[in-house]
Design a protein around this motif. Structure first.
Motif, PDB file in Angstrom:
ATOM      1  N   THR A 199       0.842  -1.187   0.000  1.00  0.00           N
ATOM      2  CA  THR A 199       0.000   0.000   0.000  1.00  0.00           C
ATOM      3  C   THR A 199       0.878   1.238   0.000  1.00  0.00           C
ATOM      4  N   VAL A 200       0.711   2.059  -1.014  1.00  0.00           N
ATOM      5  CA  VAL A 200       1.353   3.372  -1.058  1.00  0.00           C
ATOM      6  C   VAL A 200       0.302   4.354  -0.530  1.00  0.00           C
ATOM      7  N   VAL A 211       0.555  10.429  -3.271  1.00  0.00           N
ATOM      8  CA  VAL A 211       0.238   9.275  -4.118  1.00  0.00           C
ATOM      9  C   VAL A 211      -0.375   8.152  -3.287  1.00  0.00           C
ATOM     10  N   ASP A 212      -1.482   7.607  -3.766  1.00  0.00           N
ATOM     11  CA  ASP A 212      -2.177   6.501  -3.125  1.00  0.00           C
ATOM     12  C   ASP A 212      -2.450   5.413  -4.152  1.00  0.00           C
ATOM     13  N   ALA A 219       8.748  12.121   2.327  1.00  0.00           N
ATOM     14  CA  ALA A 219       8.579  13.324   3.139  1.00  0.00           C
ATOM     15  C   ALA A 219       7.277  13.268   3.916  1.00  0.00           C
ATOM     16  N   ALA A 220       6.303  12.545   3.389  1.00  0.00           N
ATOM     17  CA  ALA A 220       5.012  12.357   4.057  1.00  0.00           C
ATOM     18  C   ALA A 220       4.414  11.063   3.536  1.00  0.00           C
ATOM     19  N   GLY A 221       3.508  10.476   4.337  1.00  0.00           N
ATOM     20  CA  GLY A 221       2.852   9.238   3.943  1.00  0.00           C
ATOM     21  C   GLY A 221       3.663   8.014   4.321  1.00  0.00           C
ATOM     22  N   ARG A 255       1.747  13.201  -9.564  1.00  0.00           N
ATOM     23  CA  ARG A 255       0.449  12.801  -9.017  1.00  0.00           C
ATOM     24  C   ARG A 255      -0.156  11.672  -9.846  1.00  0.00           C
ATOM     25  N   ILE A 256      -0.912  10.805  -9.197  1.00  0.00           N
ATOM     26  CA  ILE A 256      -1.641   9.772  -9.902  1.00  0.00           C
ATOM     27  C   ILE A 256      -2.869  10.408 -10.548  1.00  0.00           C
TER      28      ILE A 256
END
Length: 258
Positions: free
Chosen positions: A4-5, A21-22, A55-57, A212-213
């Motif tokens: 999982t991203v 990004v997810d 940097a985040a996530g 971005r996705i």
């Protein structure tokens, strides 16, 4: 093992190049990451093999944060074929592939029969077993690419991260590599420039543009003429492949988009 991203952002030299990004790569799924040059594909992949901290996530392996694991523990689960890699090993082909066994061994452990069998098997999978005793530095670019893929396979990963795996390969070895990925069904995330390769091998594709996705889904659903024109800036038609029945993208190499 699923990956999982989760809302991952990545900065390089103070500039955000991947933003929020997810996506999910399901257990045993082959997922493609596609997008134009500079869209952030390689940067995002680096977070999956612990070369670049987000940097985040978060990047989660079966729900557990990859970056909370010890590096050796992560290496037993994730193997990578990055674009930036040393290719000047003063080693034989077999010795390079045996490096993939390092995460599974103690600091001073010697290779055993199991290690040697895995190395031999990985070389057979990529069609390089006949060159096991050749110096790695004497190989062509395509041969080196296959040896480094064999090193990743010898690692016995639960997840493969591949950055342009067909780079330097002739058409026969591109086809063989894609067939190998389809056949062994390890959870795989691969950055691919070739949209037809992505359409033929991937269960899902994730389209990255400006970090971005912008689209995710099955290749036939995502790789449409309108998306290809918008993201890649080229004219294309999507037809049925006459040999496989899958998706075939025909590009207009004569008339550029205005």
């Amino acid at each position: 093992m699923n990956v999982t991203v989760d809302t991952v952002s990545v900065d390089l030299a103070g500039t955000r190049v991947v933003s929020g990004v997810d996506f999910l790569v399901g257990d045993g799924e082959i997922a493609g990451l596609v997008g134009p040059n500079g869209s952030g594909k390689s940067t995002l992949l680096r977070t999956l093999y612990r070369h670049l901290r987000p940097a985040a996530g978060r990047v989660l392996l079966a729900g557990d944060d990859l970056w909370q694991r010890a590096p050796a523990a992560s290496a037993r689960l994730v193997a990578a074929l990055p674009q930036e890699r040393a290719t000047d090993f003063e080693l034989t082909v077999a010795e390079v592939v045996a490096m993939g066994r390092t995460p599974h061994k103690g600091a001073f452990s010697r290779d055993n029969a199991h290690d040697r069998a895995l190395v031999q098997g990985a070389l057979q999978q990529v069609g390089m077993d006949g060159l096991a005793h050749r110096p790695f530095t004497g190989l062509s670019g395509g041969e080196r690419q296959r040896v480094l893929l064999a090193r990743a396979l010898a690692q016995e990963p639960r997840v493969l991260v591949l950055d342009e795996p067909t780079n330097h390969l002739d058409i026969r070895h591109q086809v063989e590599l894609l067939a190998l990925l389809r056949g062994q069904r390890t959870t795989t995330l691969a950055a691919l420039h070739d949209l037809n390769a992505a359409a033929s091998v991937c269960d899902r594709v994730h389209v990255l543009s400006s970090g971005r996705i912008v689209a995710s889904g099955a290749p036939a659903e995502v790789l449409t003429p309108s998306l290809i024109a918008e993201v890649f800036g080229v004219r294309a038609d999507v037809v049925t492949h006459p040999l496989t029945g899958g998706v075939l993208i025909a590009f207009d190499h004569i008339t550029p988009l205005p």
